[in-house]
Design an enzyme around this catalytic site. Sequence first.
Site, PDB file in Angstrom:
ATOM      1  N   SER A  15       0.861  -1.190  -0.007  1.00 23.49           N
ATOM      2  CA  SER A  15       0.021  -0.154  -0.045  1.00 23.49           C
ATOM      3  C   SER A  15       0.902   1.226   0.170  1.00 23.49           C
ATOM      4  O   SER A  15       2.093   1.017  -0.093  1.00 23.49           O
ATOM      5  CB  SER A  15      -0.965   0.030   1.088  1.00 23.49           C
ATOM      6  OG  SER A  15      -0.056   0.257   2.579  1.00 23.49           O
ATOM      7  N   ILE A  17       3.233   4.621  -0.115  1.00 23.34           N
ATOM      8  CA  ILE A  17       4.291   5.033  -0.930  1.00 23.34           C
ATOM      9  C   ILE A  17       4.657   4.003  -1.825  1.00 23.34           C
ATOM     10  O   ILE A  17       5.438   3.839  -2.862  1.00 23.34           O
ATOM     11  CB  ILE A  17       5.412   5.760  -0.178  1.00 23.34           C
ATOM     12  CG1 ILE A  17       4.691   7.093   0.526  1.00 23.34           C
ATOM     13  CG2 ILE A  17       6.602   6.159  -0.944  1.00 23.34           C
ATOM     14  CD1 ILE A  17       5.625   7.715   1.333  1.00 23.34           C
ATOM     15  N   GLY A  18       5.088   2.690  -1.277  1.00 26.11           N
ATOM     16  CA  GLY A  18       5.742   1.579  -1.685  1.00 26.11           C
ATOM     17  C   GLY A  18       4.980   0.920  -2.975  1.00 26.11           C
ATOM     18  O   GLY A  18       5.545   0.657  -3.917  1.00 26.11           O
ATOM     19  N   TYR A 153       9.014   5.662  16.934  1.00 25.85           N
ATOM     20  CA  TYR A 153       8.954   5.962  15.542  1.00 25.85           C
ATOM     21  C   TYR A 153      10.260   6.901  15.109  1.00 25.85           C
ATOM     22  O   TYR A 153      11.076   6.534  14.166  1.00 25.85           O
ATOM     23  CB  TYR A 153       7.754   6.220  15.108  1.00 25.85           C
ATOM     24  CG  TYR A 153       7.717   6.422  13.567  1.00 25.85           C
ATOM     25  CD1 TYR A 153       7.483   5.281  12.868  1.00 25.85           C
ATOM     26  CD2 TYR A 153       7.627   7.881  12.986  1.00 25.85           C
ATOM     27  CE1 TYR A 153       7.331   5.733  11.468  1.00 25.85           C
ATOM     28  CE2 TYR A 153       7.563   7.853  11.683  1.00 25.85           C
ATOM     29  CZ  TYR A 153       7.587   6.989  10.808  1.00 25.85           C
ATOM     30  OH  TYR A 153       7.337   7.349   9.542  1.00 25.85           O
TER      31      TYR A 153
END
Length: 281
Positions: A15, A17-18, A153
């Site tokens: 899903s 950006i990839g 993160y």
Amino acid sequence: MSTTPRTVLITGTSSGIGLAAAVAAARAGWRTVATLRDTTRAGALREAAAAAGVELDIRQLDVTDEVSVTAAVDGVLADYGRLDAVVNNAGAGHLGTLENDSLEDIRDVMEVNFFGVLSVSKAALPHLRATGGRLITVTSVGGVIGQPFNEAYCAAKFAVEGYMESLAPVARTLGVGVTVVEPGAVATEFVNNLGVDIAADIDAGPYTPALRRYIDRTVEQFLDGTAQTPAGAAEAVMEALQADRPAFRIQTTDWARAFVGTKLADADGSAVQGLTGAWVA
């Protein structure tokens, strides 16, 4: 001149950006190996490729599993004989703060977002040296500016940026280009990757009021139309892939450039603390 197509391996393509980067690379003529941890989740990727009229080589790769990483990279070399670029995109969001997080939670975030990147990069580097290739890592503006309740993160993304910034001049001596791509807010991804149900009551103990303010502010940013699309962010990945001399650090929007610029000009940290402090105050 050889007509052999260049080969790129992209992680985390189920899903966002990839997925967009995989389709864009294939459209630009790259032989694209689109990998994801769970290939049963490749439906959207296949649909996007079909809609764009491109072919993808979809393979399994779990960045936290060294055997999986080695098998994927070796498989690409066995089938195609070369690897010209890697795009480290796989990652996982996490919302929390130190007092409430377990150390296991924090280690899990580091495992995916930092050690996973190193594992794929290490396996790929000998082959990128052979082709004078590119090593591209999708990080985040959170790899430059620490953000409230994104401590683990941001720590992982800071670590990635520090590692790649240090590696870049070393890799360059052997012909490998290293770039980090820094998206800001990308539509749909934040809410899906929080790791919490934002519709449910949030109980973060004494941190609850600040966390609610942070979530309200951030969800508004992601839902008010100012967040960029995954396809827009993928354009920066393509710049890193295709430019003759891509910069080490590429932001994906003017907002991201301005945001990152705040930190890079903030010698004493007061500008960043004033900015992010307002998100929770």
